[in-house]
Enzyme design. Sequence first.
Site, mmCIF file in Angstrom:
data_model
loop_
_atom_site.group_PDB
_atom_site.id
_atom_site.type_symbol
_atom_site.label_atom_id
_atom_site.label_comp_id
_atom_site.label_asym_id
_atom_site.label_seq_id
_atom_site.Cartn_x
_atom_site.Cartn_y
_atom_site.Cartn_z
ATOM 1 N N HIS A 291 3.382 7.068 5.461
ATOM 2 C CA HIS A 291 2.151 7.723 5.906
ATOM 3 C C HIS A 291 1.330 6.935 6.924
ATOM 4 O O HIS A 291 0.570 7.526 7.686
ATOM 5 C CB HIS A 291 1.286 8.156 4.710
ATOM 6 N N ASP A 292 1.471 5.621 6.990
ATOM 7 C CA ASP A 292 0.709 4.833 7.959
ATOM 8 C C ASP A 292 1.555 4.323 9.120
ATOM 9 O O ASP A 292 1.043 3.598 9.981
ATOM 10 C CB ASP A 292 0.035 3.643 7.263
ATOM 11 N N ASP B 257 -3.347 8.367 -1.535
ATOM 12 C CA ASP B 257 -3.818 7.329 -0.616
ATOM 13 C C ASP B 257 -5.260 6.958 -0.924
ATOM 14 O O ASP B 257 -5.611 5.781 -1.026
ATOM 15 C CB ASP B 257 -3.679 7.837 0.819
ATOM 16 N N GLU C 282 0.338 5.831 12.539
ATOM 17 C CA GLU C 282 -1.040 5.417 12.800
ATOM 18 C C GLU C 282 -1.154 3.921 13.086
ATOM 19 O O GLU C 282 -1.948 3.512 13.933
ATOM 20 C CB GLU C 282 -1.888 5.778 11.578
ATOM 21 N N ASP C 283 -0.368 3.107 12.397
ATOM 22 C CA ASP C 283 -0.584 1.661 12.435
ATOM 23 C C ASP C 283 0.576 0.827 12.976
ATOM 24 O O ASP C 283 0.510 -0.402 12.950
ATOM 25 C CB ASP C 283 -0.923 1.159 11.029
ATOM 26 N N HIS D 78 0.814 -1.212 0.000
ATOM 27 C CA HIS D 78 0.000 0.000 0.000
ATOM 28 C C HIS D 78 0.853 1.271 0.000
ATOM 29 O O HIS D 78 0.719 2.092 -0.914
ATOM 30 C CB HIS D 78 -0.996 -0.018 1.167
#
Length: 193
Positions: free
Chosen positions: A63-64, A124, A67-68, A37
């Site tokens: 980018h994640d 995204d 967050e993840d 991704h």
Amino acid sequence: MAAVSDVVLLLETVNFAAEKHRTQRRKDPEATPYINHPIGVARILSHEAGVTDLSVLQAALLHDTVEDTDTSLSELESRFGPIVSRIVAEVTDDKTLPKAQRKRLQVEHACHCSPQAKLVKLADKLYNLRDLNTSTPTGWSELRVQEYFVWAAEVVQGLRGTSPVLEQSLEQLFTKRGVDLTSDPVVPRLLKD
């Protein structure tokens, strides 16, 4: 051609993201490795939108991570600098908030993002919507997929004027899904049959 140092930095960023996402999988039936991704988001930016800004491409790859994964913004800043860290911060949801509130905040904050963060958000959303068109996540109904398209259109409304190429690609996906962006500039809706 990119400078050797840019290539090295980009590869270091890919490696960092791959390490952070190493145990994660996408929600598709094939359980695709998650790293596909962020790499895909960076590729959309470079290949389709012609983005060459190294910080934007690095932020797309990362980018994640906050967050993840267990990554912190201070870790990103120390490894990749304040610009990359700032862009990632702008596109990171606060996972301590309920999902509905996070989604609402994405819509509300989209128009206030920096141009760099808007590029990452557009790419995204484009990647995720294309993914939804080819493979429905495990446990998702067709209604849930459609609701995601409508919500994504609301986010994209706040990102307008950033990348005509990406926005046109997104509009084509929304049109195919019957999401009307023309009737109300703030609230997309399903087209009536």
